[in-house]
Design a protein around this motif. Structure first.
Motif, PDB file in Angstrom:
ATOM      1  N   LYS A 169       0.865  -1.317   0.226  1.00  0.00           N
ATOM      2  CA  LYS A 169       0.110  -0.103   0.099  1.00  0.00           C
ATOM      3  C   LYS A 169       0.898   1.287   0.111  1.00  0.00           C
ATOM      4  O   LYS A 169       0.672   2.330  -0.878  1.00  0.00           O
ATOM      5  N   ILE A 229       2.309   1.833  -3.291  1.00  0.00           N
ATOM      6  CA  ILE A 229       1.183   2.265  -4.410  1.00  0.00           C
ATOM      7  C   ILE A 229       1.126   3.675  -4.110  1.00  0.00           C
ATOM      8  O   ILE A 229       1.166   4.524  -5.005  1.00  0.00           O
ATOM      9  N   GLU A 230       0.800   4.307  -2.837  1.00  0.00           N
ATOM     10  CA  GLU A 230       0.485   5.502  -2.625  1.00  0.00           C
ATOM     11  C   GLU A 230       1.872   6.234  -2.883  1.00  0.00           C
ATOM     12  O   GLU A 230       1.663   7.572  -3.312  1.00  0.00           O
ATOM     13  N   GLN A 288       3.914   5.835  -5.411  1.00  0.00           N
ATOM     14  CA  GLN A 288       3.863   5.816  -7.033  1.00  0.00           C
ATOM     15  C   GLN A 288       2.970   7.106  -7.327  1.00  0.00           C
ATOM     16  O   GLN A 288       3.078   7.601  -8.121  1.00  0.00           O
ATOM     17  N   ILE A 289       1.537   6.954  -6.557  1.00  0.00           N
ATOM     18  CA  ILE A 289       0.741   7.826  -7.028  1.00  0.00           C
ATOM     19  C   ILE A 289       0.926   9.083  -6.899  1.00  0.00           C
ATOM     20  O   ILE A 289       0.857   9.882  -7.883  1.00  0.00           O
ATOM     21  N   ASN A 290       1.564   9.400  -5.849  1.00  0.00           N
ATOM     22  CA  ASN A 290       2.170  10.732  -5.294  1.00  0.00           C
ATOM     23  C   ASN A 290       3.213  11.349  -6.372  1.00  0.00           C
ATOM     24  O   ASN A 290       3.213  12.427  -6.769  1.00  0.00           O
ATOM     25  N   ASN A 293       3.350  10.342  -9.665  1.00  0.00           N
ATOM     26  CA  ASN A 293       2.645  10.425 -10.676  1.00  0.00           C
ATOM     27  C   ASN A 293       1.845  11.853 -10.829  1.00  0.00           C
ATOM     28  O   ASN A 293       1.650  12.406 -12.003  1.00  0.00           O
ATOM     29  N   ASN A 294       1.576  12.143  -9.578  1.00  0.00           N
ATOM     30  CA  ASN A 294       0.551  13.342  -9.640  1.00  0.00           C
ATOM     31  C   ASN A 294       1.428  14.643  -9.594  1.00  0.00           C
ATOM     32  O   ASN A 294       0.753  15.782  -9.734  1.00  0.00           O
TER      33      ASN A 294
END
Length: 118
Positions: free
Chosen positions: A47, A50-51, A53-55, A57-58
């Protein structure tokens, strides 16, 4: 993943109850909890990855050409929908439409605007 973590905690509670009811031995309880904790640790680790990676990408910007291309594809798909499906999509996306006194559209507020501003 959050749901899975909650489910893991429920399993732990279930095993504790079985132990309290003398259905599980202390050794069995320790083994089951060790397995559950190992799975929970791996899930939490995944988790966090993934978080992260999301940050990452944002933080990037999207070019106007990419946005234009995506919207072009959206328009093609939109017209392939039935009128009922289009209506549902519009109701899902649009939060509010304000109209000026001369009955022209003044502003359209989208529902996902609130997620962008967070």
């Amino acid at each position: 993943m959050d749901k899975e973590l909650v489910d893991i905690d429920r399993k732990k509670d279930k095993y504790f109850k079985l132990f309290e009811d003398d259905i599980l031995t202390s050794q069995s309880l320790k083994e089951k909890l060790a397995d559950i904790d190992k799975g929970k640790y791996q899930l939490q680790k995944r988790k966090v990855e993934i978080e992260s990676q999301i940050n990452e990408n944002n933080t990037g910007t999207v070019s106007a050409a990419v946005v234009k291309g995506i919207l072009g594809e959206f328009v093609k798909l939109f017209y392939k929908l039935s009128s009922e499906q289009r209506k549902q999509l519009v109701h899902t996306v649009i939060k509010r439409i304000t109209v000026s006194e001369d009955r022209k559209i003044d502003m359209i507020e989208l529902k996902f605007d609130e997620y962008i501003n967070q």
